[in-house]
Scaffold this motif. Sequence first.
Motif, PDB file in Angstrom:
ATOM      1  N   GLY A 184       0.674  -1.383  -0.031  1.00 43.43           N
ATOM      2  CA  GLY A 184      -0.216  -0.111   0.202  1.00 43.43           C
ATOM      3  C   GLY A 184       0.841   1.134  -0.163  1.00 43.43           C
ATOM      4  O   GLY A 184       2.072   1.389  -0.217  1.00 43.43           O
ATOM      5  N   ASP A 185       0.333   2.456   0.503  1.00 37.12           N
ATOM      6  CA  ASP A 185       1.018   3.635   0.439  1.00 37.12           C
ATOM      7  C   ASP A 185       1.737   3.659   1.764  1.00 37.12           C
ATOM      8  O   ASP A 185       1.774   2.876   2.785  1.00 37.12           O
ATOM      9  N   GLU A 186       2.567   4.739   1.843  1.00 38.48           N
ATOM     10  CA  GLU A 186       3.435   4.853   3.069  1.00 38.48           C
ATOM     11  C   GLU A 186       2.887   4.953   4.560  1.00 38.48           C
ATOM     12  O   GLU A 186       3.525   4.703   5.780  1.00 38.48           O
ATOM     13  N   HIS A 187       1.547   5.228   4.604  1.00 36.61           N
ATOM     14  CA  HIS A 187       0.616   5.206   5.763  1.00 36.61           C
ATOM     15  C   HIS A 187       0.176   3.824   6.079  1.00 36.61           C
ATOM     16  O   HIS A 187      -0.473   3.537   7.189  1.00 36.61           O
ATOM     17  N   CYS A 188       0.248   2.941   5.443  1.00 36.89           N
ATOM     18  CA  CYS A 188      -0.330   1.480   5.290  1.00 36.89           C
ATOM     19  C   CYS A 188       0.335   0.643   6.317  1.00 36.89           C
ATOM     20  O   CYS A 188       1.460   0.782   6.705  1.00 36.89           O
ATOM     21  N   PHE A 189      -0.443  -0.172   7.035  1.00 30.23           N
ATOM     22  CA  PHE A 189       0.102  -1.191   7.943  1.00 30.23           C
ATOM     23  C   PHE A 189       1.438  -1.940   7.140  1.00 30.23           C
ATOM     24  O   PHE A 189       0.703  -2.432   6.140  1.00 30.23           O
ATOM     25  N   GLY A 190       2.434  -1.976   7.725  1.00 32.13           N
ATOM     26  CA  GLY A 190       3.639  -3.094   7.184  1.00 32.13           C
ATOM     27  C   GLY A 190       4.169  -2.371   6.023  1.00 32.13           C
ATOM     28  O   GLY A 190       4.877  -3.388   5.527  1.00 32.13           O
ATOM     29  N   HIS A 191       3.857  -1.328   5.627  1.00 26.53           N
ATOM     30  CA  HIS A 191       4.317  -0.646   4.373  1.00 26.53           C
ATOM     31  C   HIS A 191       5.884  -1.023   4.319  1.00 26.53           C
ATOM     32  O   HIS A 191       6.418  -1.448   3.294  1.00 26.53           O
ATOM     33  N   SER A 192       6.823  -0.674   5.265  1.00 31.25           N
ATOM     34  CA  SER A 192       8.140  -0.785   5.238  1.00 31.25           C
ATOM     35  C   SER A 192       8.780  -2.090   5.316  1.00 31.25           C
ATOM     36  O   SER A 192       9.662  -2.471   4.621  1.00 31.25           O
ATOM     37  N   VAL A 193       8.028  -3.143   5.781  1.00 33.15           N
ATOM     38  CA  VAL A 193       8.331  -4.470   5.791  1.00 33.15           C
ATOM     39  C   VAL A 193       8.099  -4.949   4.256  1.00 33.15           C
ATOM     40  O   VAL A 193       8.754  -5.831   3.897  1.00 33.15           O
ATOM     41  N   ALA A 194       6.967  -4.772   3.728  1.00 34.26           N
ATOM     42  CA  ALA A 194       6.684  -5.326   2.385  1.00 34.26           C
ATOM     43  C   ALA A 194       7.528  -4.796   1.399  1.00 34.26           C
ATOM     44  O   ALA A 194       7.919  -5.457   0.387  1.00 34.26           O
ATOM     45  N   LYS A 195       7.756  -3.518   1.542  1.00 33.58           N
ATOM     46  CA  LYS A 195       8.953  -2.825   0.597  1.00 33.58           C
ATOM     47  C   LYS A 195      10.267  -3.511   0.811  1.00 33.58           C
ATOM     48  O   LYS A 195      11.098  -3.365  -0.311  1.00 33.58           O
ATOM     49  N   ALA A 196      10.551  -4.184   1.846  1.00 33.64           N
ATOM     50  CA  ALA A 196      11.839  -4.826   2.113  1.00 33.64           C
ATOM     51  C   ALA A 196      11.859  -6.062   1.288  1.00 33.64           C
ATOM     52  O   ALA A 196      13.056  -6.776   1.206  1.00 33.64           O
ATOM     53  N   VAL A 197      10.649  -6.664   0.941  1.00 34.30           N
ATOM     54  CA  VAL A 197      10.547  -8.120   0.175  1.00 34.30           C
ATOM     55  C   VAL A 197      11.378  -8.084  -1.197  1.00 34.30           C
ATOM     56  O   VAL A 197      10.835  -7.267  -1.947  1.00 34.30           O
ATOM     57  N   LYS A 198      12.149  -8.967  -1.564  1.00 28.15           N
ATOM     58  CA  LYS A 198      12.634  -9.011  -2.723  1.00 28.15           C
ATOM     59  C   LYS A 198      12.358 -10.338  -3.519  1.00 28.15           C
ATOM     60  O   LYS A 198      12.817 -11.320  -2.949  1.00 28.15           O
ATOM     61  N   PHE A 199      11.754 -10.352  -4.704  1.00 31.87           N
ATOM     62  CA  PHE A 199      11.408 -11.693  -5.285  1.00 31.87           C
ATOM     63  C   PHE A 199      12.470 -12.084  -6.267  1.00 31.87           C
ATOM     64  O   PHE A 199      13.120 -11.275  -6.786  1.00 31.87           O
ATOM     65  N   VAL A 200      12.825 -13.191  -5.968  1.00 24.34           N
ATOM     66  CA  VAL A 200      14.041 -13.886  -6.484  1.00 24.34           C
ATOM     67  C   VAL A 200      13.728 -14.972  -7.699  1.00 24.34           C
ATOM     68  O   VAL A 200      14.497 -15.123  -8.527  1.00 24.34           O
ATOM     69  N   ASP A 201      12.434 -15.485  -7.588  1.00 25.62           N
ATOM     70  CA  ASP A 201      12.198 -16.681  -8.604  1.00 25.62           C
ATOM     71  C   ASP A 201      10.462 -16.526  -8.553  1.00 25.62           C
ATOM     72  O   ASP A 201       9.840 -16.625  -7.498  1.00 25.62           O
ATOM     73  N   ILE A 202       9.863 -16.781  -9.879  1.00 30.56           N
ATOM     74  CA  ILE A 202       8.473 -17.101  -9.991  1.00 30.56           C
ATOM     75  C   ILE A 202       8.487 -18.001 -11.235  1.00 30.56           C
ATOM     76  O   ILE A 202       8.949 -17.672 -12.156  1.00 30.56           O
ATOM     77  N   SER A 203       8.069 -19.099 -10.920  1.00 32.89           N
ATOM     78  CA  SER A 203       7.994 -20.093 -11.601  1.00 32.89           C
ATOM     79  C   SER A 203       6.780 -20.866 -11.874  1.00 32.89           C
ATOM     80  O   SER A 203       5.989 -20.816 -10.774  1.00 32.89           O
ATOM     81  N   ALA A 204       6.435 -21.674 -12.925  1.00 31.85           N
ATOM     82  CA  ALA A 204       5.428 -22.609 -12.954  1.00 31.85           C
ATOM     83  C   ALA A 204       5.651 -23.955 -13.716  1.00 31.85           C
ATOM     84  O   ALA A 204       6.484 -24.006 -14.393  1.00 31.85           O
ATOM     85  N   HIS A 205       4.973 -24.894 -13.255  1.00 31.23           N
ATOM     86  CA  HIS A 205       5.085 -26.213 -14.010  1.00 31.23           C
ATOM     87  C   HIS A 205       3.999 -27.214 -13.889  1.00 31.23           C
ATOM     88  O   HIS A 205       3.069 -26.943 -13.181  1.00 31.23           O
ATOM     89  N   GLU A 206       3.989 -28.236 -14.513  1.00 31.27           N
ATOM     90  CA  GLU A 206       2.891 -29.018 -14.509  1.00 31.27           C
ATOM     91  C   GLU A 206       3.508 -30.157 -13.586  1.00 31.27           C
ATOM     92  O   GLU A 206       4.457 -30.672 -13.401  1.00 31.27           O
ATOM     93  N   SER A 207       2.468 -30.200 -12.535  1.00 32.49           N
ATOM     94  CA  SER A 207       2.933 -31.254 -11.421  1.00 32.49           C
ATOM     95  C   SER A 207       2.467 -32.863 -11.850  1.00 32.49           C
ATOM     96  O   SER A 207       1.341 -33.203 -12.250  1.00 32.49           O
ATOM     97  N   HIS A 208       3.453 -33.718 -11.863  1.00 36.66           N
ATOM     98  CA  HIS A 208       3.394 -35.079 -12.206  1.00 36.66           C
ATOM     99  C   HIS A 208       2.326 -35.750 -11.068  1.00 36.66           C
ATOM    100  O   HIS A 208       1.478 -36.599 -11.447  1.00 36.66           O
ATOM    101  N   GLU A 209       2.607 -35.644  -9.832  1.00 36.20           N
ATOM    102  CA  GLU A 209       1.706 -36.098  -8.752  1.00 36.20           C
ATOM    103  C   GLU A 209       0.177 -35.463  -9.049  1.00 36.20           C
ATOM    104  O   GLU A 209      -0.807 -36.173  -8.688  1.00 36.20           O
TER     105      GLU A 209
END
Length: 230
Positions: free
Chosen positions: A86-111
């Motif tokens: 959210g914006d800078e006044h929202c709950f947890g704003h600084s925490v969420a802004k510190a998150v860095k995504f390093v991988d986003i993937s998708a695949h077919e699950s054999h199981e």
Amino acid sequence: MPSRSSPLYASAASPAYESYTPSSSSSSSSEKIIYGGTSSTYGQPHRAWVDPKSLANYGDASQIQGNVSHYVKQLILNTFIAYGAGDEHCFGHSVAKAVKFVDISAHESHEKHGRMESTTVAEIVISKSMLNGAGMLHGGCLAFLIDNCCSTPLVALGLIQNINGVGVTQSMNIMFHSPAPPGSCLRIISTSIAMGGRIMSARCEVINKKTGSVVASAYLNKMQPTISKL
């Protein structure tokens, strides 16, 4: 990652929205784009209460690894910041802004007999503002991180399958395994479980990157709200 290829692989992640089509310049030449085309076998578009493609861009998705298209990665960042931080006044704003995504993937699950799964990996370094009185990561802060990060594989799978993957949290079950001191880098690994008509489920593990210890594990249920009630 799946060990087989099929005609489904070329189109399974292709949403019916043509705007999801990645351009040839959206990713590096070394990235093999498996998901992110222009047609879908998963159904027709329907009205979404939150449409990721309508959100403003945030950050640079070019450094995120994984086999989904650059465009889908960017939409995940946009949705995470718009509704997680959210914006800078929202709950947890600084925490969420510190998150860095390093991988986003998708695949077919054999199981799961070829059903699609999506996985996201995010990292965050614990700062003093995230601690409790005992000097360890606060359980409420960890729950906030899990709630937002564990939602992202559902958003990704929604984009892939032309389903609205942005929902509101219905329930969350967290098990805390070990404390996390300041300065620790946590890896939050989240995987989709199932997507129904309105109910969606995902799971995650939070791992201390340096020690390998599991800090927490969780299951998350989300639902599509009734638009008339919003």
